[in-house]
Design a protein around this motif. Sequence first.
Motif, short mmCIF file in Angstrom:
data_model
loop_
_atom_site.label_atom_id
_atom_site.label_comp_id
_atom_site.label_asym_id
_atom_site.label_seq_id
_atom_site.Cartn_x
_atom_site.Cartn_y
_atom_site.Cartn_z
N MET A 1 0.82 -1.21 0.00
CA MET A 1 0.00 0.00 0.00
C MET A 1 0.86 1.26 0.00
SD MET A 1 -3.08 -0.02 -0.44
CE MET A 1 -4.60 -0.87 -0.41
N THR A 2 1.99 1.23 0.75
CA THR A 2 2.87 2.41 0.77
C THR A 2 3.32 2.76 -0.64
OG1 THR A 2 3.65 1.84 2.98
CG2 THR A 2 5.03 3.33 1.70
N ALA A 3 3.78 1.74 -1.39
CA ALA A 3 4.28 2.00 -2.75
C ALA A 3 3.15 2.51 -3.63
CB ALA A 3 4.87 0.72 -3.33
N PHE A 4 1.95 1.91 -3.48
CA PHE A 4 0.81 2.33 -4.30
C PHE A 4 0.48 3.80 -4.04
CE2 PHE A 4 -3.80 3.10 -4.42
CZ PHE A 4 -4.02 2.92 -5.78
N PHE A 5 0.37 4.18 -2.75
CA PHE A 5 0.01 5.57 -2.45
C PHE A 5 1.13 6.55 -2.81
CE2 PHE A 5 -3.61 3.85 -0.14
CZ PHE A 5 -4.58 4.76 -0.52
N ALA A 6 2.39 6.10 -2.64
CA ALA A 6 3.50 6.98 -3.02
C ALA A 6 3.42 7.27 -4.52
CB ALA A 6 4.83 6.33 -2.66
N ALA A 7 3.23 6.22 -5.32
CA ALA A 7 3.17 6.40 -6.79
C ALA A 7 1.96 7.26 -7.15
CB ALA A 7 3.10 5.04 -7.47
N LEU A 8 0.82 6.98 -6.50
CA LEU A 8 -0.41 7.73 -6.82
C LEU A 8 -0.23 9.22 -6.50
CD1 LEU A 8 -3.44 7.50 -7.61
CD2 LEU A 8 -3.96 7.22 -5.18
N ALA B 1 5.83 11.07 8.79
CA ALA B 1 7.06 10.42 8.31
C ALA B 1 6.86 10.01 6.84
CB ALA B 1 7.37 9.20 9.17
N PHE B 2 5.65 9.53 6.51
CA PHE B 2 5.36 9.13 5.12
C PHE B 2 5.43 10.32 4.17
CE2 PHE B 2 2.00 8.89 1.86
CZ PHE B 2 2.49 7.83 1.09
N THR B 3 4.78 11.45 4.54
CA THR B 3 4.77 12.61 3.62
C THR B 3 6.17 13.22 3.49
OG1 THR B 3 4.01 13.98 5.47
CG2 THR B 3 2.35 13.29 3.91
N LEU B 4 6.92 13.31 4.61
CA LEU B 4 8.28 13.84 4.50
C LEU B 4 9.13 12.91 3.65
CD1 LEU B 4 9.06 15.22 8.10
CD2 LEU B 4 8.64 16.53 6.01
N GLY B 5 8.89 11.59 3.80
CA GLY B 5 9.61 10.59 2.99
C GLY B 5 9.37 10.80 1.50
N LEU B 6 8.11 11.16 1.16
CA LEU B 6 7.79 11.43 -0.25
C LEU B 6 8.61 12.62 -0.75
CD1 LEU B 6 3.88 11.22 -0.52
CD2 LEU B 6 5.55 9.52 -1.23
N LEU B 7 8.70 13.67 0.11
CA LEU B 7 9.40 14.89 -0.31
C LEU B 7 10.89 14.65 -0.50
CD1 LEU B 7 7.85 17.77 1.84
CD2 LEU B 7 7.39 17.17 -0.53
N TYR B 8 11.47 13.82 0.40
CA TYR B 8 12.93 13.65 0.36
C TYR B 8 13.35 12.35 -0.33
CZ TYR B 8 12.94 17.63 3.45
OH TYR B 8 12.75 18.90 3.96
N LEU C 1 -6.45 9.78 1.57
CA LEU C 1 -5.41 10.04 0.56
C LEU C 1 -5.91 9.69 -0.85
CD1 LEU C 1 -2.05 9.05 2.28
CD2 LEU C 1 -3.23 11.24 2.17
N ALA C 2 -6.71 8.63 -0.98
CA ALA C 2 -7.22 8.28 -2.30
C ALA C 2 -8.15 9.39 -2.81
CB ALA C 2 -7.97 6.94 -2.24
N LEU D 1 3.36 3.87 5.19
CA LEU D 1 2.10 4.55 5.50
C LEU D 1 1.38 3.70 6.54
CD1 LEU D 1 0.19 6.87 4.56
CD2 LEU D 1 -0.76 5.27 2.90
N PRO D 2 0.85 4.30 7.63
CA PRO D 2 0.17 3.46 8.63
C PRO D 2 -1.02 2.71 8.00
CG PRO D 2 -0.10 5.80 9.15
CD PRO D 2 0.87 5.72 7.99
N PRO D 3 -1.17 1.41 8.29
CA PRO D 3 -2.27 0.65 7.69
C PRO D 3 -3.60 1.02 8.36
CG PRO D 3 -0.96 -0.76 9.14
CD PRO D 3 -0.35 0.61 9.19
N ASP D 4 -4.29 1.96 7.79
CA ASP D 4 -5.50 2.51 8.40
C ASP D 4 -6.46 2.89 7.28
OD1 ASP D 4 -7.36 4.37 9.35
OD2 ASP D 4 -6.01 5.23 10.83
N GLY D 5 -7.65 2.29 7.31
CA GLY D 5 -8.62 2.50 6.24
C GLY D 5 -8.96 3.96 6.00
#
Length: 239
Positions: free
Chosen positions: A1-8, A168-175, A191-192, A181-185
């Motif tokens: 899911m992390t990779a999917f949302f990062a790419a999206l 941490a996820f959003t800063l990771g995207l920037l850098y 984000l979707a 991404l925390p597994p949370d519906g």
Amino acid sequence: MTAFFAALLYLATAVVVGGLAYRTWDYARTPAPLKIPTTPAPVTRGGVALRLLREVALFESLFRSNLWTWAFGWIFHVGLALVLVRHLRYFIEPVWGWVAFLQPFGIYGGFMMAAGLAGLWARRLLVARVRYISTPSDHLMIALLLAVAGTGLAMKYVAHTDIVAVKAFTLGLLYFDWQPLPPDGLVYAHLALVALLMLIFPFSKLLHAPGIFFSPTRNQADDPRERRHLAPWAARLDP
Ligand code: HEM
């Protein structure tokens, strides 16, 4: 899911930035051959700047034309601005002082967004002549924005999410240093929906902010006797 949302989110960011640049350029190259400021209009360039500022900050002409639409529309947009400022904390470290100061107001912003959207939707459903001209996309845009606000508020008030991990996820995207991404519906849904909003934003009616700056009825001074209005293409024909 992390990779999917990062790419999206990378894709959605590219589309929103490229789309906004294209649409702004498209507005800029649209010919404005005539002198057509809506009067009474300012007679100096400074006055025009002030008029545009009032239009952007207060929605002045909407206020004059329809009080209810103005009230709900303004509440929604101010709420959205506060929410976006509040969200800056996910993208900067350390958090700037004024962003920290505005955090509680951002929460009111979430409720203002939802209230404004509810009012604008009620207008489309309850006022017969507005209902008649409303298309499915008009309703879907409001539904999408309400769903973004609803999932956001649910993360705050119904089921808390791990906002430290989200940051941490959003800063990771920037850098380009990807973090899980925390597994949370609710995070997935928020984000979707945000990505969907970014993908359609430049090509939908939601993109109207740059248009005000290029609108001849608003950006022209009332000085046709003092200055000759000459569009660039007409100037080329003028010997
Ligand atoms: C990548 C972009 C985004 C991320 C990572 C994100 C993340 C979050 C998170 C974690 C919360 C919960 C806050 C809390 O529990 O204190 C939240 C709330 C919220 N989000 Fe987002 N969001 C994003 C974009 C947006 C956008 C573009 C909008 C509006 C169009 C939006 C509207 C809201 C609203 C209204 C709330 C509730 C009020 C608030 O906490 O500020 N979000 N968001």
